[in-house]
Design an enzyme around this catalytic site. Structure first.
Site, PDB file in Angstrom:
ATOM      1  N   HIS A 411       0.826  -1.219   0.000  1.00 41.29           N
ATOM      2  CA  HIS A 411       0.000   0.000   0.000  1.00 41.29           C
ATOM      3  C   HIS A 411       0.856   1.263   0.000  1.00 41.29           C
ATOM      4  O   HIS A 411       2.056   1.247   0.315  1.00 41.29           O
ATOM      5  CB  HIS A 411      -0.967   0.006   1.191  1.00 41.29           C
ATOM      6  CG  HIS A 411      -0.312   0.141   2.532  1.00 41.29           C
ATOM      7  ND1 HIS A 411       0.014   1.356   3.081  1.00 41.29           N
ATOM      8  CD2 HIS A 411       0.052  -0.794   3.445  1.00 41.29           C
ATOM      9  CE1 HIS A 411       0.550   1.170   4.277  1.00 41.29           C
ATOM     10  NE2 HIS A 411       0.594  -0.124   4.526  1.00 41.29           N
ATOM     11  N   CYS A 430       2.364  -4.669   7.019  1.00 38.82           N
ATOM     12  CA  CYS A 430       2.146  -4.509   5.587  1.00 38.82           C
ATOM     13  C   CYS A 430       3.380  -3.866   4.950  1.00 38.82           C
ATOM     14  O   CYS A 430       4.256  -3.352   5.636  1.00 38.82           O
ATOM     15  CB  CYS A 430       0.915  -3.651   5.327  1.00 38.82           C
ATOM     16  SG  CYS A 430      -0.642  -4.462   5.761  1.00 38.82           S
TER      17      CYS A 430
END
Length: 523
Positions: A411, A430
């Protein structure tokens, strides 16, 4: 006129035919006994004692030896099954000793140090001694001794060949058994592969075929043999770096697709690979690890390091397929982050949630006045938190989705300044990508979907837009601390998650000692 058949019930006939065919296959796959065993042995060894050898008497001794040597075999069930299926025929002794094949494989075993492995594991000296005994026409004094030595040599050779083949094709260690956060598809040796090794008729062809041919492996192997020392490391630490990363290269978990996305966690880098070449690369920020200060290392190994103690925020090793991108995403804040960070900050500042664009939900319903909640007395799990799309959103303007059980994805991020830091193990798990728009363009191409992504990222919308990739793209989150770059230079990276020391702890009992490695360098 009705047609009548002479076969009233065809099913039993079919069954009989299938059983007969199976019997023929079984018979053809099972090697017949060597009825002229004694004559063959005498012809090859010129030892008169062996002239009276017969397969039935040998089989009795062979069965006993398989039981007594069971504890010394790595794969006793496979090896025992192989010889049961082949009437205890000593294929290596009879078909390979006297044409030099067993000496040949012993020579390969002796050179296992070239792979960083201890040659002693493969019993080359014992095999050569027994081979020499059979080539000496007076060394074996009795038939009983002959049966014993045939069985022992056969078992030693079979066991070592299987071990050597497995080591080079699959690695010594199963990563799934030592790492808690390892979710990569990794093939391990099975009965099919091991039986194929035992049945190989051309041993040199087999041994040449299992030598890893990955260019990276060959270059690390060359560096290990050369015995050099990396800058800032001792010679021993350099060898350990090379050994653990050669083991990783032996694992069968490598990308095979023509195009894929790969993240190397310790290098904080993402590459899009197409036909073996990097067509796009960028910096990334990965999950925080237990060893960000490099306090544990291969320099001074401690036995306690072999226990994997992953930090809760570490990015897992995994492979999956990117199937969609979501522009202006909502961040469904994980409960662990909510209780340890969000609720703590909300207790300090009643306007924290609004300033960060975070909505609060209770039993699935949005709470209209979260600033009135007594966060100090609230329990984890009482509330859910979602961050609205916008400049404050921790996921930035886009996230790339792929299925996994760790709830991680690639992301964007609003904290762009963090990409300038050299140590970038900073996220909750992440992977934050340095140039998300370039990644979107590479994955989607010059399409209407990409145009939508570029437009919506430039003009944030209050709700997410999800766009499916026309073709899923494989993604690999990997962990490699030593490799050779495009210029032929060895690159080393700090063991930010302590995974090198965990692997070394399990691998070191199989590794060549310093004297063996020094001998390789002297060749």
């Amino acid at each position: 006129m009705k047609h009548t058949s002479t076969i009233k019930n065809p099913i039993p006939v079919l069954v009989i035919c299938l059983l007969f065919a199976a019997a023929l296959v079984t018979q053809s796959c099972t090697k017949k006994k060597r009825t002229e065993l004694g004559e063959e042995l005498f012809k090859k060894s010129q030892n008169k004692v062996l002239k009276d050898a017969d397969p039935d008497s040998l089989a009795i001794v062979f069965k006993e030896m398989l039981q007594t040597e069971k504890g010394k075999m790595t794969q006793p069930q496979i090896i025992t099954s192989f010889y049961e299926q082949n009437n205890y025929d000593p294929v290596f002794v009879m078909d390979h000793i006297f044409n030099g094949d067993v000496d040949l494989i012993a020579n390969y075993f002796e050179k296992a140090g070239q792979h960083g492995l201890d040659p002693k594991m493969f019993k080359a000296d014992q095999i050569k001694q027994l081979v020499a005994k059979f080539k000496d026409k007076t060394a074996i004094k009795t038939l009983k001794e002959g049966y014993h030595d045939i069985a022992l040599l056969e078992i030693l050779t079979a066991n070592s060949l299987v071990n050597y083949s497995n080591a080079l094709q699959y690695g010594m260690i199963s990563p799934r058994k030592i790492y808690q956060r390892y979710f990569m598809a990794t093939k391990r040796p099975d009965s099919v592969s091991m039986f194929a090794t035992l049945r190989a008729s051309n041993l040199k062809a087999l041994l040449d075929s299992i030598q890893p041919k990955n260019p990276q492996y060959l270059m690390l192997q060359k560096a290990l043999i050369a015995g050099g020392t990396a800058q800032g490391m001792s010679k021993e630490e350099t060898q350990r770096y090379l050994a653990v990363n050669m083991e990783r290269l032996r694992w069968r978990n490598k990308p095979y697709e023509p195009k894929y996305v790969i993240v190397n966690i310790p290098d904080y880098r993402l590459d899009v690979m197409e036909n073996g070449q990097s067509t796009l690369n960028m910096k990334v920020i990965v999950g925080e690890g237990r060893n960000t200060d490099n306090s544990i290392s291969l320099k001074e190994y401690n036995e306690s390091y072999k226990i994997d103690r992953p930090f809760s925020r570490e990015t897992p090793q995994l492979n999956s397929q990117i199937y969609a991108a979501q522009v202006n995403p909502v961040w469904n804040i994980p409960q662990s982050i909510a209780s340890k960070e969000i609720m703590v900050e909300a207790d300090k500042d009643p306007y924290y949630l609004e300033n960060k664009g975070i909505d609060v939900y209770k039993n699935g319903k949005k709470v209209e006045d979260p600033e009135t909640i007594d966060w100090l007395s609230a329990k984890p799990g009482d509330y859910e938190f979602k961050q609205r799309p916008g400049d404050q959103n921790s996921l930035g303007k886009i996230k790339f989705l792929f299925n996994n059980n760790s709830s991680v994805y690639l992301h964007d991020t609003p904290a762009r300044n963090k990409f300038n830091e050299s140590m970038r193990a900073l996220s909750h798990g992440c992977v934050r990508v340095g140039d998300p728009l370039a990644l979107a363009k590479n994955l989607f191409g010059e399409t209407a979907s990409y145009d939508t992504i570029a437009k919506d990222m430039a003009e944030p919308k209050p709700s997410p837009t999800t766009l499916d990739l026309p073709k899923k793209v494989p993604v690999y989150l990997t962990y490699v601390t030593c490799w050779v770059d495009a210029n032929g230079t060895l690159q080393y990276r700090p063991d930010v998650y302590g995974l090198d020391v965990v692997l070394y702890g399990h691998l070191k009992k199989f590794l060549a000692d310093s004297d063996t490695l020094a001998g390789l360098a002297a060749l």
